[in-house]
Design a protein around this motif. Structure first.
Motif, PDB file in Angstrom:
ATOM      1  N   CYS A  73      36.071 -29.216  10.873  1.00 60.65           N
ATOM      2  CA  CYS A  73      34.930 -28.620  11.553  1.00 60.65           C
ATOM      3  C   CYS A  73      34.871 -27.124  11.262  1.00 60.65           C
ATOM      4  N   GLU A  75      33.053 -25.045  12.811  1.00 55.40           N
ATOM      5  CA  GLU A  75      32.873 -24.307  14.061  1.00 55.40           C
ATOM      6  C   GLU A  75      34.183 -24.108  14.808  1.00 55.40           C
ATOM      7  N   CYS A  76      34.901 -25.198  15.085  1.00 54.86           N
ATOM      8  CA  CYS A  76      36.149 -25.025  15.834  1.00 54.86           C
ATOM      9  C   CYS A  76      37.373 -24.989  14.934  1.00 54.86           C
ATOM     10  N   CYS A  92      33.416 -30.591  19.288  1.00 52.08           N
ATOM     11  CA  CYS A  92      32.256 -29.801  19.710  1.00 52.08           C
ATOM     12  C   CYS A  92      30.925 -30.463  19.380  1.00 52.08           C
ATOM     13  N   ASN A  94      29.198 -30.852  16.694  1.00 48.40           N
ATOM     14  CA  ASN A  94      28.211 -30.323  15.757  1.00 48.40           C
ATOM     15  C   ASN A  94      28.401 -30.975  14.389  1.00 48.40           C
ATOM     16  N   ASN A  96      28.386 -29.424  11.464  1.00 46.92           N
ATOM     17  CA  ASN A  96      28.884 -28.505  10.445  1.00 46.92           C
ATOM     18  C   ASN A  96      30.317 -28.877  10.046  1.00 46.92           C
TER      19      ASN A  96
END
Ligand SMILES: [Zn+2]
Length: 113
Positions: A73, A75-76, A92, A94, A96
């Motif tokens: 990920c 994001e995280c 999360c 998402n 991405n």
């Protein structure tokens, strides 16, 4: 059914390895396939059995290990494994995410007597 062409290329690889290392009495071939290849293990075993019928590899078992889909990920910043090819971060939620594994297809080991 793409398993037949995959079984044929696997057979070519295995025969090449056998020749290179002068292997005898092969009893099983271990392969690893990523889940994203969409290969059906049963179908692949079946095809392998059929195409080896008239070869020295007749009766050799195909031992297939299915590898999970691995994602990362953005994001995280975490790695995770997925059961289904749905590219969503389980943490999360998402999209991405980057695919880091799951498309593998290789001969891992050739077991001899
Ligand atoms: Zn995430």
């Amino acid at each position: 059914m793409h398993e037949l062409s995959i079984a044929e290329s696997l057979l070519a690889i295995v025969q090449e390895e056998i020749a290179r290392h002068c292997l005898e009495n092969v009893i099983s071939v271990k392969i690893k396939v990523g889940k994203l290849t969409a290969i059906q293990p049963e179908a692949l075993s079946f095809c392998f059995e059929i195409i080896t019928e008239d070869t020295s590899l007749k009766g050799v078992a195909l031992d297939i290990e299915v590898l999970a889909i691995k994602g990362y990920c953005e994001e995280c910043k975490e790695n995770f494994e997925l059961e289904e090819p749905v590219m969503i971060c389980p943490k999360c939620r998402n999209w991405n995410v980057r695919i880091k594994g799951g498309r593998e297809l290789y001969v891992d080991a050739i077991e001899v007597e």
